[in-house]
Design a protein around this motif. Structure first.
Motif, short mmCIF file in Angstrom:
data_model
loop_
_atom_site.label_atom_id
_atom_site.label_comp_id
_atom_site.label_asym_id
_atom_site.label_seq_id
_atom_site.Cartn_x
_atom_site.Cartn_y
_atom_site.Cartn_z
N LEU A 22 -39.15 -31.43 11.00
CA LEU A 22 -37.79 -31.38 10.45
C LEU A 22 -37.43 -32.76 9.89
N THR B 175 -31.77 -34.47 9.87
CA THR B 175 -31.30 -33.31 10.64
C THR B 175 -30.70 -33.77 11.97
N MET C 165 -31.15 -26.84 20.04
CA MET C 165 -31.07 -26.72 18.58
C MET C 165 -30.34 -25.43 18.24
N GLN C 166 -29.90 -25.34 16.98
CA GLN C 166 -29.24 -24.14 16.48
C GLN C 166 -29.77 -23.85 15.09
N ASN C 167 -30.14 -22.58 14.85
CA ASN C 167 -30.65 -22.25 13.52
C ASN C 167 -29.50 -21.83 12.59
N ALA C 168 -29.84 -21.49 11.35
CA ALA C 168 -28.83 -21.13 10.35
C ALA C 168 -28.04 -19.89 10.74
N ASP C 169 -28.61 -19.03 11.61
CA ASP C 169 -27.91 -17.83 12.06
C ASP C 169 -27.03 -18.09 13.28
N GLU D 57 -28.11 -19.08 16.24
CA GLU D 57 -28.81 -18.85 17.50
C GLU D 57 -29.23 -20.18 18.11
N TYR D 58 -29.06 -20.28 19.44
CA TYR D 58 -29.43 -21.49 20.15
C TYR D 58 -30.81 -21.33 20.78
N PHE E 238 -41.39 -25.56 19.40
CA PHE E 238 -40.47 -24.53 19.88
C PHE E 238 -41.17 -23.47 20.74
#
Length: 169
Positions: free
Chosen positions: A81, A85, A105-109, A111-112, A129
């Motif tokens: 990344l 970021t 972390m958290q994605n674009a949707d 979700e943790y 991950f």
């Protein structure tokens, strides 16, 4: 009483990497046994399957292969990344960006999930991950300390409550 759906189970165990003689990963003893609501979907299905039908005083010993435990180690779960970021208020916390640190972390949707820092260079942070136990065969050896019917409150909450009342972990 035998271990079945809607029972609260207490067990002690030694968890080893790969076999009965593998490196010890975790020991759960009689002072603080592992307490859980059987069949609530919080544990590995294969783990619960091995305990089904046992009663207080019974011993168990089994191996969960990595694929049936936390799944295989996946190379595509290692992601580089951009360093920016990890900027907070325009700066980098280099204490936080140490190899081996686990970061939420958290994605674009939205979700943790958590990742472990695998490498840091001038331009990027490589995150792993995979679950920390991905690809690891897990050897459990232990005994059943207690089995009791779950209370209505425990069933409603979907987890066991420890001695003396309500506990959330």
């Amino acid at each position: 009483m035998n271990i079945a759906e809607k029972t609260v189970v207490s067990i002690t165990y030694t968890l080893r990497d790969g076999s009965a003689t593998g490196e010890v990963i975790e020991v759960v003893n009689h002072h603080e046994p592992f307490l859980f609501l059987f069949g609530a979907g919080q544990l590995l299905p294969q783990f619960e399957e091995q305990l089904m039908g046992l009663k207080v005083g019974d011993s168990f010993e089994f191996l969960l292969e990595g694929d049936e435990a936390y799944g295989p180690y996946q190379e595509d779960a290692i992601v580089a990344l951009p360093l920016n970021t990890f900027m907070v208020d325009g700066s980098l916390d280099m204490e936080m960006l140490q190899v081996g640190n686990m970061l939420p972390m958290q994605n674009a949707d939205g979700e943790y999930f958590e990742g472990v820092i695998a490498a840091v260079d001038d331009n990027s942070v490589t995150m792993d991950f995979n679950h920390p136990m991905a690809g690891v065969d897990l050897h459990f050896k232990g005994s059943v300390v207690d089995v009791r019917p779950a209370s209505l409150e425990e069933l409603a909450h979907g987890h066991a409550h420890g001695p003396g009342g309500h506990h959330h972990h």
